[in-house]
Scaffold this motif. Structure first.
Motif, mmCIF file in Angstrom:
data_model
loop_
_atom_site.group_PDB
_atom_site.id
_atom_site.type_symbol
_atom_site.label_atom_id
_atom_site.label_comp_id
_atom_site.label_asym_id
_atom_site.label_seq_id
_atom_site.Cartn_x
_atom_site.Cartn_y
_atom_site.Cartn_z
ATOM 1 N N LEU A 1 0.835 -1.203 0.000
ATOM 2 C CA LEU A 1 0.000 0.000 0.000
ATOM 3 C C LEU A 1 0.872 1.256 0.000
ATOM 4 O O LEU A 1 1.845 1.364 0.744
ATOM 5 C CB LEU A 1 -0.914 0.010 1.220
ATOM 6 N N ASP A 2 0.492 2.201 -0.850
ATOM 7 C CA ASP A 2 1.156 3.500 -0.931
ATOM 8 C C ASP A 2 0.358 4.471 -0.071
ATOM 9 O O ASP A 2 -0.715 4.927 -0.463
ATOM 10 C CB ASP A 2 1.199 3.964 -2.388
ATOM 11 N N TRP A 3 0.870 4.774 1.133
ATOM 12 C CA TRP A 3 0.120 5.600 2.065
ATOM 13 C C TRP A 3 -0.223 6.966 1.485
ATOM 14 O O TRP A 3 -1.184 7.610 1.929
ATOM 15 C CB TRP A 3 0.891 5.793 3.364
ATOM 16 N N GLN A 4 0.541 7.462 0.515
ATOM 17 C CA GLN A 4 0.265 8.769 -0.075
ATOM 18 C C GLN A 4 -1.090 8.822 -0.774
ATOM 19 O O GLN A 4 -1.616 9.890 -1.042
ATOM 20 C CB GLN A 4 1.371 9.144 -1.074
ATOM 21 N N ARG A 5 -1.659 7.666 -1.068
ATOM 22 C CA ARG A 5 -2.930 7.603 -1.794
ATOM 23 C C ARG A 5 -4.151 7.675 -0.869
ATOM 24 O O ARG A 5 -5.279 7.617 -1.366
ATOM 25 C CB ARG A 5 -3.007 6.305 -2.608
ATOM 26 N N PHE A 6 -3.935 7.786 0.438
ATOM 27 C CA PHE A 6 -5.059 7.672 1.369
ATOM 28 C C PHE A 6 -5.064 8.819 2.374
ATOM 29 O O PHE A 6 -4.020 9.322 2.768
ATOM 30 C CB PHE A 6 -4.994 6.332 2.103
ATOM 31 N N THR A 7 -6.262 9.216 2.791
ATOM 32 C CA THR A 7 -6.431 10.249 3.811
ATOM 33 C C THR A 7 -7.590 9.860 4.712
ATOM 34 O O THR A 7 -8.573 9.251 4.260
ATOM 35 C CB THR A 7 -6.699 11.628 3.176
ATOM 36 N N THR A 8 -7.478 10.196 5.996
ATOM 37 C CA THR A 8 -8.604 9.963 6.907
ATOM 38 C C THR A 8 -9.698 11.005 6.720
ATOM 39 O O THR A 8 -10.845 10.794 7.136
ATOM 40 C CB THR A 8 -8.147 9.999 8.376
ATOM 41 N N GLY A 9 -9.356 12.146 6.127
ATOM 42 C CA GLY A 9 -10.329 13.221 5.959
ATOM 43 C C GLY A 9 -10.567 14.029 7.223
ATOM 44 O O GLY A 9 -11.446 14.889 7.271
ATOM 45 N N ASN A 10 -9.758 13.796 8.258
ATOM 46 C CA ASN A 10 -10.021 14.428 9.553
ATOM 47 C C ASN A 10 -9.789 15.937 9.564
ATOM 48 O O ASN A 10 -10.403 16.652 10.359
ATOM 49 C CB ASN A 10 -9.154 13.775 10.632
ATOM 50 N N THR A 11 -8.892 16.433 8.701
ATOM 51 C CA THR A 11 -8.639 17.877 8.699
ATOM 52 C C THR A 11 -9.882 18.648 8.256
ATOM 53 O O THR A 11 -10.282 19.628 8.890
ATOM 54 C CB THR A 11 -7.455 18.227 7.781
ATOM 55 N N HIS A 12 -10.491 18.194 7.182
ATOM 56 C CA HIS A 12 -11.707 18.856 6.709
ATOM 57 C C HIS A 12 -12.834 18.691 7.725
ATOM 58 O O HIS A 12 -13.599 19.637 7.984
ATOM 59 C CB HIS A 12 -12.128 18.285 5.353
ATOM 60 N N THR A 13 -12.937 17.508 8.331
ATOM 61 C CA THR A 13 -13.968 17.286 9.352
ATOM 62 C C THR A 13 -13.799 18.257 10.514
ATOM 63 O O THR A 13 -14.771 18.854 10.990
ATOM 64 C CB THR A 13 -13.913 15.841 9.866
ATOM 65 N N ALA A 14 -12.560 18.429 10.979
ATOM 66 C CA ALA A 14 -12.304 19.343 12.099
ATOM 67 C C ALA A 14 -12.652 20.776 11.723
ATOM 68 O O ALA A 14 -13.260 21.514 12.520
ATOM 69 C CB ALA A 14 -10.838 19.241 12.525
ATOM 70 N N TRP A 15 -12.279 21.192 10.516
ATOM 71 C CA TRP A 15 -12.586 22.557 10.070
ATOM 72 C C TRP A 15 -14.096 22.760 9.995
ATOM 73 O O TRP A 15 -14.617 23.798 10.448
ATOM 74 C CB TRP A 15 -11.952 22.832 8.706
ATOM 75 N N VAL A 16 -14.813 21.774 9.453
ATOM 76 C CA VAL A 16 -16.266 21.891 9.319
ATOM 77 C C VAL A 16 -16.923 21.986 10.690
ATOM 78 O O VAL A 16 -17.812 22.829 10.914
ATOM 79 C CB VAL A 16 -16.825 20.697 8.518
ATOM 80 N N ILE A 17 -16.520 21.158 11.639
ATOM 81 C CA ILE A 17 -17.114 21.194 12.971
ATOM 82 C C ILE A 17 -16.849 22.543 13.640
ATOM 83 O O ILE A 17 -17.752 23.141 14.256
ATOM 84 C CB ILE A 17 -16.588 20.034 13.829
ATOM 85 N N ALA A 18 -15.621 23.038 13.524
ATOM 86 C CA ALA A 18 -15.301 24.344 14.108
ATOM 87 C C ALA A 18 -16.154 25.446 13.491
ATOM 88 O O ALA A 18 -16.672 26.330 14.196
ATOM 89 C CB ALA A 18 -13.812 24.649 13.929
ATOM 90 N N ARG A 19 -16.338 25.398 12.191
ATOM 91 C CA ARG A 19 -17.169 26.398 11.521
ATOM 92 C C ARG A 19 -18.641 26.243 11.899
ATOM 93 O O ARG A 19 -19.381 27.229 11.994
ATOM 94 C CB ARG A 19 -17.007 26.279 9.995
ATOM 95 N N GLN A 20 -19.087 25.003 12.142
ATOM 96 C CA GLN A 20 -20.466 24.805 12.580
ATOM 97 C C GLN A 20 -20.705 25.449 13.944
ATOM 98 O O GLN A 20 -21.783 25.992 14.194
ATOM 99 C CB GLN A 20 -20.798 23.308 12.622
ATOM 100 N N VAL A 21 -19.709 25.388 14.817
ATOM 101 C CA VAL A 21 -19.814 26.078 16.101
ATOM 102 C C VAL A 21 -19.945 27.579 15.867
ATOM 103 O O VAL A 21 -20.829 28.248 16.415
ATOM 104 C CB VAL A 21 -18.595 25.775 16.992
#
Length: 346
Positions: free
Chosen positions: A120-140
């Motif tokens: 597996l090439d780890w560069q091909r995968f993301t947890t997506g947590n950065t966008h999730t954190a930004w969205v939650i902060a903006r929802q607040v």
């Protein structure tokens, strides 16, 4: 091409979807049959952003269901096999959605890079947590004023504060939003102390003590089914952002002066021609999705093919700025409370 690795919300939901897709050989099988079922690439999609960029994507069903969580080896195998399929299909960047990212982190799948003959090439995968954190902060930031909460004076409890998403939300609210006080809640004490020192503030509290004090509660930890919340003890108004998975906070508290918003969900500016978001029980499955899925789309829009969100507590404010700007530029908006607030006012 971007990829999304997801799963159904329950075994019964998975069987219904398998019947719709014509996978009769597993649809009628028991849980043991599903445990051995391979991942399936079930849908291709084309998406165009307001910036005029068009990308192609694919949805891979891992054939995992939450009932398999207690089967450690099965859960691990399901996620790794889905990642292998995404890489074999030549997908540039794939997001791990739902429990798949939780399994990846908690079961330390980084130790299992080889899947059969594939490295597996780890560069091909993301947890997506950065966008999730930004969205939650903006929802607040977006929704607290709608219910009459002044964030500059508010106490904001973050439940699961030491996790990858929780710590990033704390950094943002502390440095960018400027909330009155952060209440830090998590199971382990030392990581809480470390986070408090990093932030230069925040009060470490138990969940029981934090809830009655909080004007805003951000849940970024899975909620135990046995947890009971005394709604009468909550502040009025109280905004609760349900950023955990599965999203079941509204079954614990709702109504009156308590406003519950599904956290970490975004809406695209127009319909997308796919069907798989129905599995996630979105209100608008043609437009709404988990922010972690959208991160893979944003990275493909930006031609940023890298494991943008990777490892624990590596989310910086600069990364949140980047993915947040890309989210706005490419037509995503955060899920907000307007309809609930208008209904209450009426």
């Amino acid at each position: 091409m971007f990829g999304l690795i997801g799963h159904s919300t329950s075994f019964e939901a998975a069987r219904r979807k398998a019947n719709e897709l014509g996978f009769d050989h597993i649809a009628d099988g028991d849980l043991d049959v599903w445990c051995s079922a391979p991942p399936q690439l079930v849908e291709h999609v084309e998406v165009t952003s307001p910036a005029g960029v068009t990308i192609q994507g694919a949805y891979i069903d891992s054939c995992f269901v939450p009932e398999m969580l207690s089967r450690f080896k099965t859960a691990r195998r399901k996620v790794l096999n889905a990642m292998e399929l995404a890489q074999k299909k030549g997908i540039n960047i794939t997001a791990l959605g739902g429990f798949t990212s939780i399994i990846f982190e908690n079961f330390n799948l980084l130790q299992h890079r080889t899947v059969r003959s594939t490295t597996l090439d780890w560069q091909r995968f993301t947890t997506g947590n950065t966008h999730t954190a930004w969205v939650i902060a903006r929802q607040v930031e977006n929704n607290a004023p709608l219910v009459g909460i002044d964030l500059a004076k508010a106490k904001v409890a973050v439940v699961g504060a030491t996790g990858d998403i929780g710590s990033a939300v704390c950094r943002w609210l502390s440095a960018r939003t400027g909330v009155g006080e952060l209440l830090l809640v998590a199971r382990q004490q030392q990581p809480l102390v470390d986070l408090q020192q990093e932030l230069g503030g925040g009060r470490i509290m138990t969940l029981e003590d934090a809830l009655p004090e909080a004007d805003v509660v951000v849940w970024v930890a899975s909620m135990p089914k046995t947890l009971e919340i005394d709604q009468a003890s909550l502040r009025q108004p109280c905004l609760m952002i349900d950023g955990g998975y599965p999203k079941n906070l509204d079954s614990k508290v709702s109504g009156g002066g308590t406003y519950v918003l599904k956290g970490g969900i975004v809406e695209f500016f127009q319909d997308i021609g796919w069907s798989m978001m129905e599995l996630a029980e979105m209100d608008k499955p043609q437009r709404q999705m988990f922010a972690c899925f959208a991160e893979a789309m944003l990275l493909e829009f930006e031609q940023c093919h890298t494991n943008f969100s990777w490892g624990r507590n590596n989310i910086s404010l600069e990364k949140m700025d980047f993915i947040g700007a890309a989210s706005v530029r490419h037509g995503f908006s955060t899920l907000n409370l307007q309809s609930q607030v208008q209904h209450a006012a009426a």
